[in-house]
Write an enzyme that holds these catalytic residues in place. Structure first.
Site, PDB file in Angstrom:
ATOM      1  N   ASN A  56       0.582  -1.290   0.244  1.00 23.00           N
ATOM      2  CA  ASN A  56       0.024  -0.089  -0.331  1.00 23.00           C
ATOM      3  C   ASN A  56       0.701   1.397   0.031  1.00 23.00           C
ATOM      4  OD1 ASN A  56       0.593  -0.810   2.832  1.00 23.00           O
ATOM      5  ND2 ASN A  56      -1.205   0.178   3.561  1.00 23.00           N
ATOM      6  N   ILE A  57       0.356   2.076  -0.627  1.00 22.54           N
ATOM      7  CA  ILE A  57       1.074   3.514  -0.955  1.00 22.54           C
ATOM      8  C   ILE A  57       0.202   4.573  -0.623  1.00 22.54           C
ATOM      9  CG2 ILE A  57       2.213   4.911  -2.473  1.00 22.54           C
ATOM     10  CD1 ILE A  57       2.982   2.235  -4.319  1.00 22.54           C
ATOM     11  N   GLU A  69      -2.770  -4.730  -3.005  1.00 26.88           N
ATOM     12  CA  GLU A  69      -3.601  -5.627  -3.883  1.00 26.88           C
ATOM     13  C   GLU A  69      -3.615  -5.099  -5.397  1.00 26.88           C
ATOM     14  OE1 GLU A  69      -4.785  -4.678  -1.014  1.00 26.88           O
ATOM     15  OE2 GLU A  69      -6.099  -6.426  -0.344  1.00 26.88           O
ATOM     16  N   CYS A 107     -10.657  -2.970  -4.188  1.00 26.37           N
ATOM     17  CA  CYS A 107      -9.616  -4.348  -4.757  1.00 26.37           C
ATOM     18  C   CYS A 107     -10.336  -5.411  -5.311  1.00 26.37           C
ATOM     19  CB  CYS A 107      -8.750  -4.668  -3.541  1.00 26.37           C
ATOM     20  SG  CYS A 107      -7.684  -3.434  -3.062  1.00 26.37           S
TER      21      CYS A 107
END
Ligand code: THU
Length: 150
Positions: A56-57, A69, A107
């Site tokens: 995750n960013i 994901e 996602c």
């Protein structure tokens, strides 16, 4: 391509859920999470055996944050992959896995774009545990281009 819970690839390269999970845990260490501190890692297995890792960013504006994901899926699609077998996902505050947290709805819909009903999702829990669900179980009655936009 035939897949099973214990050996997600039949023929050619093989990768067990446990191997994919190890790659998801490694991916978690790449997370950029200055706002939530919640690190997530994903490892996506393509039908040809290639594995893409994602983390995750986060973003100061929150909304542009990209989940682990989707990072993995977008990396793979950019490289030309469209056929996927499985994904392993793990997450936890400061990278400590305290529970098995399923993928968010956004996602799941992105998975729906590229993956079939029998796409395996390994949701990693504490220690050596994980839960296995198919995309059909995670996102029933979903909007699908091939069904609804034909
Ligand atoms: N997150 C993911 O990476 N994947 C998910 O499926 C759920 C949430 C991230 C987004 C954010 O950086 C942090 O977890 C807390 O929501």
């Amino acid at each position: 391509m035939a897949i099973s819970k214990t050996n997600v690839m039949k023929g050619g390269n093989t990768m067990t859920p446990e191997q994919l999970i190890d790659l998801a845990k490694e991916a978690m260490t790449h997370a950029y999470v200055p706002y939530s501190g919640y690190k997530v890692g994903a490892a996506l297995l393509c039908a040809d055996g290639t594995v893409y890792q994602g983390c995750n960013i986060e973003n100061a504006a929150y909304g542009p944050t990209n989940c682990a994901e989707r990072t993995a899926i977008f990396k793979a699609v950019y490289d030309g992959h469209r056929d996927f077998a499985a994904i392993a996902v793990c997450g936890g505050k400061d990278g400590v896995i305290t529970g098995a947290f399923p993928p968010c709805g956004v996602c799941r819909q992105v998975m729906r774009e590229f993956c079939r009903d029998d796409f395996w999702v390994y949701i990693v829990g504490p220690e050596d545990t994980y839960e296995t669900l198919t995309l059909a179980q995670l996102l029933p009655h979903s909007f699908q281009a091939e069904k609804h936009m034909a």
